[in-house]
Scaffold this motif. Structure first.
Motif, short mmCIF file in Angstrom:
data_model
loop_
_atom_site.label_atom_id
_atom_site.label_comp_id
_atom_site.label_asym_id
_atom_site.label_seq_id
_atom_site.Cartn_x
_atom_site.Cartn_y
_atom_site.Cartn_z
N MET A 37 -1.90 3.76 -3.63
CA MET A 37 -1.81 2.72 -4.66
C MET A 37 -1.75 1.38 -3.94
O MET A 37 -0.92 1.18 -3.04
CB MET A 37 -0.55 2.92 -5.51
CG MET A 37 -0.42 4.29 -6.15
SD MET A 37 -1.69 4.62 -7.39
CE MET A 37 -1.18 3.56 -8.73
N VAL A 38 -2.61 0.45 -4.36
CA VAL A 38 -2.70 -0.85 -3.68
C VAL A 38 -2.42 -1.98 -4.67
O VAL A 38 -2.96 -2.00 -5.78
CB VAL A 38 -4.09 -1.05 -3.04
CG1 VAL A 38 -4.18 -2.42 -2.38
CG2 VAL A 38 -4.39 0.05 -2.03
N SER A 39 -1.56 -2.90 -4.23
CA SER A 39 -1.31 -4.13 -4.98
C SER A 39 -1.31 -5.27 -3.97
O SER A 39 -0.51 -5.27 -3.03
CB SER A 39 0.04 -4.06 -5.71
OG SER A 39 0.34 -5.30 -6.32
N ILE A 77 0.86 -1.17 0.00
CA ILE A 77 0.00 0.00 0.00
C ILE A 77 0.90 1.23 0.00
O ILE A 77 1.60 1.49 0.99
CB ILE A 77 -0.94 0.00 1.22
CG1 ILE A 77 -1.82 -1.26 1.20
CG2 ILE A 77 -1.80 1.26 1.23
CD1 ILE A 77 -2.75 -1.40 2.38
N GLN A 78 0.92 1.94 -1.10
CA GLN A 78 1.84 3.06 -1.26
C GLN A 78 1.08 4.38 -1.26
O GLN A 78 0.33 4.70 -2.18
CB GLN A 78 2.61 2.93 -2.59
CG GLN A 78 3.57 4.05 -2.88
CD GLN A 78 4.74 4.07 -1.90
OE1 GLN A 78 5.51 3.12 -1.84
NE2 GLN A 78 4.87 5.16 -1.15
N HIS A 79 1.27 5.16 -0.19
CA HIS A 79 0.71 6.51 -0.14
C HIS A 79 1.63 7.45 -0.92
O HIS A 79 2.65 7.04 -1.48
CB HIS A 79 0.59 6.96 1.32
CG HIS A 79 -0.51 6.29 2.07
ND1 HIS A 79 -1.75 6.84 2.21
CD2 HIS A 79 -0.56 5.07 2.70
CE1 HIS A 79 -2.52 6.02 2.91
NE2 HIS A 79 -1.81 4.93 3.22
N ALA A 80 1.25 8.72 -0.96
CA ALA A 80 1.97 9.70 -1.78
C ALA A 80 3.42 9.86 -1.34
O ALA A 80 3.75 9.76 -0.15
CB ALA A 80 1.26 11.05 -1.73
N LEU A 81 4.29 10.09 -2.31
CA LEU A 81 5.68 10.46 -2.07
C LEU A 81 5.90 11.88 -2.58
O LEU A 81 5.24 12.32 -3.53
CB LEU A 81 6.63 9.48 -2.78
CG LEU A 81 6.62 8.04 -2.25
CD1 LEU A 81 7.45 7.14 -3.15
CD2 LEU A 81 7.14 7.99 -0.82
N ARG A 82 6.81 12.60 -1.95
CA ARG A 82 7.06 14.00 -2.30
C ARG A 82 8.39 14.14 -3.02
O ARG A 82 9.40 13.55 -2.60
CB ARG A 82 7.05 14.88 -1.05
CG ARG A 82 5.80 14.76 -0.20
CD ARG A 82 4.54 15.10 -0.96
NE ARG A 82 3.34 15.00 -0.15
CZ ARG A 82 2.15 14.67 -0.63
NH1 ARG A 82 2.02 14.37 -1.91
NH2 ARG A 82 1.10 14.61 0.17
#
Length: 506
Positions: A386-388, A343-348
């Protein structure tokens, strides 16, 4: 079929599950939420481990909270490593808010406030159920890896443990270990050399320095009795909900060595204690490690190898491990490759280094027909990810940009009063919070040394007494002989003898 229809169909196909599951949210395409594209994680794949990543403030902790409370509702016990101290609210139902209602209207999913049964654990002097382990339970191999010892030093530590086994000396805490190491090159030097070979003082000195370094990070509070029984992490409440065990770690952020020590010992204990489960409908236990980089940033190669090995093997025991961190690069590639759910949250992207990290993070996910993953990672909002996942057959599901559901429990910490009441109600406090300091290697060796010193002093006193007696006798003999000689050689005696002789000669 238009692109939105294709997206919904693909998501439904990829996230369909016959067994029980956790609903985490709905798919998004071009900024629009499609409630029909439900993202569901099969419970039977939750022992395949996972990653929750993203920049600060993007919602990682809330995602962790969502999954943990839903696992608990499904009867799966959970262990949370709470480094920031913001997860205790799981013990209280959410108060509700307009933004939560608005989110769930978009998801077309009812919001039901609910709390979970919670136990508060601690490694330090913070309030909670104390977790401890004995030095003996670690053993020389695991302890050597934690201390990052050389082969020679590891061999010496093995000899020390063997001596303690042979002589029935319990190794419970670090003072026991330090005492026996000192004893091996001081008072017990000859004993060790006779039975186990010569031990170098330089090597024992190096081992002691590393133990002191571990002590300075608070390990003296962790090593000791009573040892925590990992089976108590798998408790369920009367209604069948799994307990959420929250380990408070807010005061050890600057002590990663202690964190690594605890984590490795816990994983090793679970692996050796839990029976083989094989494929299960749901996991036996799921662990979430917040701020996971703390485990890896100061870990030696040997320690990393041990963690990697356990992560690979422990899923067969029905245990899932989830790492929560800012960037996937914080987790070693060997471990990252073992993670099924991501589960990938936002990156800056503030710097060139950030842009490179985003590119690498995007490459960790399946190629999508609907997203430019690299750009999407910088466009996600709070509470989006983003979920995988893996389907029930262990195959990777499609990558889906997901609007996540809101936690059912409070998105804030407990008050001090609430925390105190929760701890006081715990059935485990009386079991683990009593401090035990029974006789062990430290006390036994001190008595042995004391007896030896008394015996040595007694022998010395007896020897000194005999020497004094001998000296006194010699002095008396010398005094008598001196008096006789003095009489025989005196002028009076000689004149008397001469007078007698003269009379006799006449």
């Amino acid at each position: 079929m238009d692109k939105a229809g294709q997206f919904i169909e693909q998501t439904q196909k990829g996230y369909t599950t016959k067994g029980d599951y956790i609903y985490v949210g709905a798919g998004m395409l071009n900024g629009e939420v499609h409630s029909e594209a439900a993202v569901k994680i099969p419970l039977k794949t939750m022992n395949r481990h996972g990653l929750i990543a993203g920049a600060t403030g993007t919602g990682k902790s809330k995602t962790l909270q969502i999954i943990a409370e839903n696992l608990s509702e499904k009867g799966v016990p959970v262990l949370l490593m709470d480094v920031k101290g913001d997860l205790s609210g799981i013990a209280q139902a959410a108060e509700g808010a307009d933004f939560i209602d608005e989110r769930h209207q978009k998801l077309d999913f009812p919001f039901q406030p609910k709390n979970s049964p919670v136990e508060i654990l601690t490694l330090s002097d913070q309030k909670g159920i104390r977790l401890r382990a004995t030095v003996s339970e670690f053993g020389p191999v695991l302890l050597s890896r934690i201390l990052d010892l050389s082969d020679t030093q590891t061999g010496i530590l093995a000899i020390v443990f063997k001596y303690c086994d042979d002589h029935h000396l319990p190794l419970l805490d670090l003072k026991d270990l330090k005492k026996i190491i000192q004893y091996s090159t001081e008072e017990g030097k000859e004993e060790f050399q006779k039975d186990y070979g010569r031990i170098s003082t330089a090597s024992t000195g190096a081992i002691l320095r590393k133990i002191v370094s571990l002590e300075q990070q608070g390990a003296d509070l962790f090593f000791g009795e009573r040892s925590f029984e990992v089976k108590d992490l798998t408790r369920r409440s009367e209604d069948g909900s799994g307990f959420v065990n929250i380990l408070r770690l807010t005061d050890i952020q600057d002590r990663p060595k202690l964190f690594s020590t605890f984590m490795l010992s816990l994983l090793a204990e679970i692996y050796t204690t839990f029976p083989e489960k094989g494929d299960m409908d749901k996991p036996e236990l799921v662990m979430f490690i917040d701020e996971a980089h703390l485990i890896f940033e100061e870990a030696s190669d040997a320690l990393l190898d041990q963690i990697e090995s356990i992560v690979k093997l422990i899923r067969s025991k029905g245990v899932g491990i989830y790492f929560v961190t800012q960037n996937p690069a914080d987790v070693p590639e060997e471990v990252l490759g073992q993670l099924g759910l991501k589960i990938q949250h936002a990156l800056r992207a503030f710097t060139a280094k950030d842009r490179k990290a985003i590119k690498l993070a995007a490459e960790n996910y399946p190629i999508s027909d609907f997203y430019d993953t690299k750009n999407m990672l910088t466009a996600l909002g709070i509470g989006e990810a983003m979920v995988s996942a893996l389907d029930e057959k262990g195959r990777p599901s499609p990558l889906v940009a997901t609007m996540l559901r809101a936690p059912m429990s409070r998105m804030d910490v407990l008050t001090e009063t609430e925390l105190k009441n929760l701890i006081n109600k715990s059935q485990l406090v009386s079991k683990y919070n009593e401090e035990i300091d029974r006789e062990s290697a430290y006390e036994i060796l001190n008595k042995k040394i004391e007896i030896a010193e008394k015996s040595e002093a007694k022998e010395k006193a007896e020897k000194d007494r005999k020497e004094v007696t001998k000296t006194t006798s010699r002095r008396r003999t010398n005094s008598t002989e001196g008096a006789i000689i003095k009489v025989l050689t005196s002028a009076t005696f000689i004149r008397g003898v001469m007078g007698i002789l003269n009379k006799f000669l006449k």
